[in-house]
Scaffold this motif. Structure first.
Motif, PDB file in Angstrom:
ATOM      1  N   THR A   1      37.741  47.566  32.843  1.00 32.85           N
ATOM      2  CA  THR A   1      38.054  47.373  34.100  1.00 32.85           C
ATOM      3  C   THR A   1      38.835  45.912  34.373  1.00 32.85           C
ATOM      4  N   PRO A   2      39.962  46.034  33.914  1.00 33.28           N
ATOM      5  CA  PRO A   2      40.700  44.733  34.115  1.00 33.28           C
ATOM      6  C   PRO A   2      41.086  44.166  35.599  1.00 33.28           C
ATOM      7  N   ILE A   3      41.216  42.970  35.713  1.00 33.20           N
ATOM      8  CA  ILE A   3      41.280  42.263  36.809  1.00 33.20           C
ATOM      9  C   ILE A   3      42.939  41.920  37.087  1.00 33.20           C
ATOM     10  N   PRO A   4      43.719  42.459  37.870  1.00 31.99           N
ATOM     11  CA  PRO A   4      45.096  42.156  37.894  1.00 31.99           C
ATOM     12  C   PRO A   4      45.207  40.575  38.289  1.00 31.99           C
TER      13      PRO A   4
ATOM     14  N   GLU B   1      33.517  44.456  46.276  1.00 32.68           N
ATOM     15  CA  GLU B   1      33.774  44.350  47.856  1.00 32.68           C
ATOM     16  C   GLU B   1      34.155  42.921  48.099  1.00 32.68           C
ATOM     17  N   GLY B   2      35.130  42.382  48.664  1.00 30.73           N
ATOM     18  CA  GLY B   2      35.740  41.219  48.940  1.00 30.73           C
ATOM     19  C   GLY B   2      36.316  40.396  47.737  1.00 30.73           C
ATOM     20  N   GLY B   3      36.172  41.125  46.680  1.00 34.61           N
ATOM     21  CA  GLY B   3      36.915  40.415  45.463  1.00 34.61           C
ATOM     22  C   GLY B   3      36.087  39.458  44.951  1.00 34.61           C
ATOM     23  N   LYS B   4      35.175  38.975  45.121  1.00 32.35           N
ATOM     24  CA  LYS B   4      34.203  37.546  44.699  1.00 32.35           C
ATOM     25  C   LYS B   4      32.980  38.405  44.036  1.00 32.35           C
TER      26      LYS B   4
ATOM     27  N   ALA C   1      38.785  40.615  42.390  1.00 31.38           N
ATOM     28  CA  ALA C   1      38.191  41.858  41.382  1.00 31.38           C
ATOM     29  C   ALA C   1      38.343  43.103  42.248  1.00 31.38           C
ATOM     30  N   PRO C   2      38.716  44.101  41.747  1.00 30.51           N
ATOM     31  CA  PRO C   2      39.074  45.604  42.747  1.00 30.51           C
ATOM     32  C   PRO C   2      37.708  46.268  42.444  1.00 30.51           C
TER      33      PRO C   2
END
Length: 601
Positions: free
Chosen positions: A345-348, A385-388, A381-382
């Motif tokens: 699960t890579p984080i772009p 929720e909210g990316g954090k 982070a995809p």
């Protein structure tokens, strides 16, 4: 009485002598002609035979059937043996056909079996080929193992290698190969085709890649000389980089200290500051420790040869992780953060590594540490929720100290606590922690219901390295409370120190699980200063509790650091390889400056 008659043989006539001479010459010419004809015939036959044999060694011949052309040739055409910076190309026969005549003929005879299976259509489809790939590859590996990688050595030999032009890990592996009896194919499977090595069991890999004493070679002086030259050059380059970094850091530190002073004076209302503990940090040298993104490279993963080629050295010879990977952590981090390896699960946009500036000092009573690293643009982070993942903490820093009885702690550092079945790791979903109530001591540990936290292998009844019958790791098979107490008393624990913005410094330990209470009393703080983060820690050298780790002169300790940046949590952090820490002598890889006791508050 008559005189005796003397009989004189009649002389041969000229014509008789000529006939004899012609007959003799004719015989010789006939014999010579016969020999010449035989010689010419032999040459023609050998030439035809050799030409036919060599014709079967060409790339065109090897790719004449669609199986080779459409399957393995396409794999080979993407590798360095097909096209490279020097233009030296290795074709099929260079790797699969020996150069020596007798081994070559033996290989050709063996190849008739391949023709038989070609006629039968054994691998005439992609699906059939993939089903047979492991079997076919194993035949090649076995043959090359038996011949000390004869085909490889037609172009490459250990004796002719110059370590000046190799990466640090390659130098070390090749150096070890001289004395251990390893051969090329032990490490270099899959260099021209997709490798099915991961389909082998660990036992099969160990048998296949076992060192052969017959292959041990003396180390040539040219290799030793090259190694000395590249070591000296890299040390000089590292020294120059350190000096340049030190000068830049001093200027940066002056700016940060000025900013901290303004914050302390109230110029920035409500802004946090960092406690210096009264240490003159400008007089304490710094060491840059590169932290890298580890992905899902668990403690189980690094011990399985199918996953990690360094498992052999780690398990058999006690190699430290830093011995092989110390000079390539940035490259590793870049590979893993991209998702190319060990990251499902890579984080772009997530950065692959962090240069952490570390300063250490001690006054005979306490150990003081100061850390500094750059901030990073937010990369959401995809999968959250909210990316954090941890919205309350933009960054946090932690440190581990290995207890004296932690198995492989000196080799792997904090890696010994990271298992394949802890939360956020691949096998976490296969473990139900509610089945082991002993893991939850009281309400403070109720969070473990979300999944297993860090633990040491010694705390489990068993560790499944490969996950054949369940999740990889130790799961919930926790030893009894009395066994855990005995382990803890023997020094089987990892001390864990942590600082988070806006919270007191925390100290805990790892054995059966991660507990962030009851540890050594420490002080510490963390704050963002401009585009940098600064953190400090203070820890007593001799804790009051005899069960805690005492840092004393003459002893060497293994430590590791981690930074959870950009609101990261769990395994999505950056970590260091193991480091040696000592109060005295040259054994410490983290220099510690002795100072006068600073003013106490």
């Amino acid at each position: 009485m008559s005189e005796p008659r003397i009989t004189v043989p009649a002389r041969s006539s000229a014509s008789g002598r000529m006939k004899e001479r012609l007959a003799s010459t004719g015989a010789r010419w006939a014999l010579g002609g016969l020999l010449a004809a035989g010689f010419v015939g032999g040459v023609l036959f050998w030439g035809a035979f050799h030409t036919a044999v060599e014709a079967t060694n060409t790339l065109e011949f090897c790719t004449g059937c669609h199986v080779m052309r459409d399957f393995v040739y396409k794999e080979y055409a993407t590798t360095i043996h097909y096209q490279n910076r020097t233009g030296v190309k290795a074709t099929c026969s260079d790797c699969h056909v020996p150069k020596e005549w007798f081994p070559k003929m033996m290989r050709k005879v063996q190849a008739t079996n391949e023709l038989w299976h070609w006629m039968l259509g054994t691998i005439d489809t992609k699906e059939k080929f993939e089903t047979k790939r492991l079997e076919l590859a194993t035949h090649v590996w076995d043959r090359m193992k038996q011949t000390d990688s004869l085909e490889c050595r037609n172009c490459h030999t250990l004796q002719s290698m110059n370590p000046e032009f190799q990466k640090p890990r390659a130098r070390k592996v090749h150096m070890d190969a001289f004395g251990s009896g390893q051969t090329c194919i032990d490490c270099h499977k899959g260099i021209a085709h997709n490798s099915p090595r991961e389909r082998l069991t660990t036992a099969q890999i160990e048998a296949l890649e076992k060192p052969n004493p017959a292959f041990i070679r003396p180390i040539p002086q040219t290799f030793v000389d090259g190694l000395a030259r590249v070591t000296a050059r890299e040390e000089a380059e590292a020294k120059a980089r350190d000096e340049a970094a030190r000068a830049a850091e001093q200027a940066l530190r002056a700016r940060i200290e000025a900013e901290l002073s303004r914050k302390a004076a109230g110029d920035a209302a409500g802004a946090a500051s960092v406690d210096t503990f009264g240490v003159d940090w400008a007089a304490v040298p710094a060491k840059t420790v590169t932290l890298f993104y580890p992905g899902v490279s668990s403690f189980e993963w690094i011990q399985v040869a199918r996953d990690h080629t360094g498992a052999r050295g780690f398990l058999r010879t006690g190699e430290r992780c830093s011995e092989c990977h110390g000079k390539e952590v940035k490259e590793i981090g870049s590979k893993l953060v991209s998702g190319a390896k060990n990251e499902p699960t890579p984080i772009p946009g997530k950065r692959p590594w962090i240069d952490l500036s570390v300063q250490a000092a001690q006054d005979g009573t306490d150990l003081f540490l100061r850390f500094e690293w750059s901030d990073t643009p937010h990369a959401p982070a995809p999968f959250v929720e909210g990316g954090k993942m941890d919205p309350q903490h933009a960054s946090k820093l932690s440190m581990m100290i290995a207890g004296p009885a932690v198995a492989r702690g000196e080799q792997g550092g904090c890696w010994v606590t990271c298992h394949h079945d802890v939360r956020s790791m691949p096998d976490a979903a296969r473990v139900d922690p509610s089945g082991a109530p002993g893991l939850v001591a009281d309400a403070r540990d109720a969070a473990i219901a979300q999944g297993l936290t860090k633990y040491l292998a010694e705390s489990r009844e068993r560790i499944d390295l490969q996950g054949k019958d369940g999740p990889r790791g130790g799961g919930i098979a926790v030893k009894s409370a009395s066994d855990l107490a005995a382990l803890r008393a023997a020094g089987t624990r990892m001390e864990l120190l942590r600082v988070r913005p806006g919270r007191p410094a925390e100290s805990g330990s790892v054995l059966a699980q991660r507990l962030m209470e009851g540890g050594v009393p420490i002080g510490g703080s963390i704050a963002q200063v401009g585009d940098r983060w600064v953190a400090t820690l203070r820890r007593p050298l001799k804790p009051a509790d005899s069960g805690d780790i005492g840092i004393v002169p003459g002893a060497v300790y293994t430590v590791g650091f981690a930074v959870h940046d950009d609101f990261a949590d769990a395994r999505f952090h950056h970590v260091s390889l193991e480091l040696r820490l000592a109060l005295d002598g040259t054994a410490s890889e983290l220099p510690i400056t002795s100072i006068a006791p600073p003013p106490r508050r």
